[in-house]
Design an enzyme around this catalytic site. Structure first.
Site, PDB file in Angstrom:
ATOM      1  N   GLY A  90       0.586  -1.228   0.226  1.00  9.14           N
ATOM      2  CA  GLY A  90      -0.393  -0.195   0.204  1.00  9.14           C
ATOM      3  C   GLY A  90       0.857   1.030   0.178  1.00  9.14           C
ATOM      4  O   GLY A  90       1.999   1.247   0.515  1.00  9.14           O
ATOM      5  N   GLY A  91       0.322   2.714   0.187  1.00 11.63           N
ATOM      6  CA  GLY A  91       0.904   3.618   0.114  1.00 11.63           C
ATOM      7  C   GLY A  91       1.691   4.096  -1.536  1.00 11.63           C
ATOM      8  O   GLY A  91       0.948   3.070  -2.890  1.00 11.63           O
ATOM      9  N   TYR A  95      11.481   6.886  -0.931  1.00  5.92           N
ATOM     10  CA  TYR A  95      12.879   6.578  -1.283  1.00  5.92           C
ATOM     11  C   TYR A  95      13.099   5.404  -0.430  1.00  5.92           C
ATOM     12  O   TYR A  95      12.658   5.297   0.804  1.00  5.92           O
ATOM     13  CB  TYR A  95      13.570   7.983  -1.639  1.00  5.92           C
ATOM     14  CG  TYR A  95      14.956   8.334  -1.538  1.00  5.92           C
ATOM     15  CD1 TYR A  95      15.869   7.016  -2.391  1.00  5.92           C
ATOM     16  CD2 TYR A  95      15.312   8.352   0.268  1.00  5.92           C
ATOM     17  CE1 TYR A  95      17.227   7.098  -1.848  1.00  5.92           C
ATOM     18  CE2 TYR A  95      17.090   7.919   0.302  1.00  5.92           C
ATOM     19  CZ  TYR A  95      18.113   7.434  -1.255  1.00  5.92           C
ATOM     20  OH  TYR A  95      18.989   7.675  -0.703  1.00  5.92           O
ATOM     21  N   HIS A  96      14.152   4.774  -1.031  1.00  8.84           N
ATOM     22  CA  HIS A  96      15.708   4.110   0.236  1.00  8.84           C
ATOM     23  C   HIS A  96      16.430   4.388  -0.011  1.00  8.84           C
ATOM     24  O   HIS A  96      17.020   4.206  -1.269  1.00  8.84           O
ATOM     25  CB  HIS A  96      14.704   2.439   0.235  1.00  8.84           C
ATOM     26  CG  HIS A  96      13.413   2.194   0.438  1.00  8.84           C
ATOM     27  ND1 HIS A  96      12.802   2.520   1.827  1.00  8.84           N
ATOM     28  CD2 HIS A  96      12.559   1.636   0.273  1.00  8.84           C
ATOM     29  CE1 HIS A  96      11.621   2.200   2.143  1.00  8.84           C
ATOM     30  NE2 HIS A  96      11.492   1.120   0.334  1.00  8.84           N
ATOM     31  N   MET A 162       5.711   4.420   5.937  1.00  2.00           N
ATOM     32  CA  MET A 162       5.277   3.415   6.354  1.00  2.00           C
ATOM     33  C   MET A 162       4.537   2.553   5.100  1.00  2.00           C
ATOM     34  O   MET A 162       3.596   3.577   4.616  1.00  2.00           O
ATOM     35  CB  MET A 162       4.320   2.970   7.182  1.00  2.00           C
ATOM     36  CG  MET A 162       5.609   3.521   8.616  1.00  2.00           C
ATOM     37  SD  MET A 162       4.485   3.073  10.059  1.00  2.00           S
ATOM     38  CE  MET A 162       3.129   1.289   9.866  1.00  2.00           C
ATOM     39  N   GLY A 163       4.506   1.267   4.708  1.00  2.06           N
ATOM     40  CA  GLY A 163       3.704   0.893   3.460  1.00  2.06           C
ATOM     41  C   GLY A 163       3.653  -0.988   3.812  1.00  2.06           C
ATOM     42  O   GLY A 163       4.616  -1.265   3.449  1.00  2.06           O
ATOM     43  N   CYS A 192       4.665  10.742  -0.150  1.00  2.73           N
ATOM     44  CA  CYS A 192       4.134   9.209  -0.209  1.00  2.73           C
ATOM     45  C   CYS A 192       2.886  10.035  -0.231  1.00  2.73           C
ATOM     46  O   CYS A 192       1.825  10.171  -0.480  1.00  2.73           O
ATOM     47  CB  CYS A 192       4.255   9.824   1.450  1.00  2.73           C
ATOM     48  SG  CYS A 192       5.557   8.740   2.573  1.00  2.73           S
TER      49      CYS A 192
END
Length: 233
Positions: A90-91, A95-96, A162-163, A192
């Site tokens: 979801g979401g 970026y990571h 969060m997702g 997001c």
């Protein structure tokens, strides 16, 4: 039989797609066990995992996300040494990258509680408690999953995204807490999908680099308490 034991695995710096594939493998093994239990009328315990990882620069778009929130093309991505994936959580876009603590709980919620809303709120609580250990006051923002600072002010900024995905009460994907991450990479997206709000990190708030392993240990401690779980390495 409910199993609240959670196997913790530290994966270090690992490619996003490799980690996603590994998540899917663990996720499917739990789902398969649940199906087997139901078909054979057995109660063999299912497993739970908590994966801790950092990723090389990568952007991911959730299944409900809007691609217009991603401001780069293929050529621009290569220039900043990043990759992009459309994924099944979801979401929206996020970026990571190195210096970001990513946690993927792969839990059978039948072992804990069957409530996704509660699950998300408890994940947020683990982050809020971890940040409080460093004197950072954080909170939730109504209608916006994740953890924020100074909500309700012109200075509201997000510190943790969060997702998640859940099927048959088995979870995957998770949260990303900005510890010492390069915040410049967030300039290439509308994080997001939320316009007009900044992103921050623990390093930006505290003014010094925070030891990643220390943050992981604190998070793990709070996860164990909040979820009433037993973590084993």
């Amino acid at each position: 039989m409910k199993n609240t034991q959670v196997t913790y695995q530290y994966l270090g710096l690992k490619d996003y797609k490799e980690t996603w594939d590994y998540q899917e493998q663990l996720f499917q093994s739990i789902v398969d066990q649940k199906i087997k239990n139901r078909n054979e009328n057995t109660q063999n315990p299912t497993s739970n995992y908590l994966l801790s990882v950092e990723h090389p620069h990568v952007y991911t778009l959730g299944k409900s996300g809007d691609i217009s929130h991603f401001l780069l093309n293929e050529e621009s991505l290569q220039k900043i040494n990043a990759t992009y994936y459309k994924i099944n959580r979801g979401g929206d876009i996020t970026y990571h990258g190195p210096g970001q603590m990513v946690m993927y709980p792969i839990l059978d919620l039948d072992n804990f509680f069957t409530d996704i809303h509660k699950y998300l709120r408890l994940l947020e609580e683990c982050v809020i408690l971890t940040l409080a250990d460093y004197g950072i006051s954080s909170t939730r923002s109504e209608g916006e999953t994740g953890v924020w600072l100074q909500v309700g002010t012109p200075f509201a900024r997000k510190i943790c995204a969060m997702g998640v995905r859940a099927s048959r009460w088995v979870t995957m994907h998770g949260l990303a807490l900005n510890v010492n991450v390069n915040l410049g990479y967030f300039d290439h997206i509308i994080p997001c999908g939320i316009k007009g709000k900044a992103v921050t990190s623990m390093q930006a708030e505290l003014g010094y680099e925070v030891p990643m392993h220390e943050v992981e240990q604190k998070f793990r401690h709070h996860f164990q308490t909040v979820f009433q779980a037993k973590i084993q390495e």
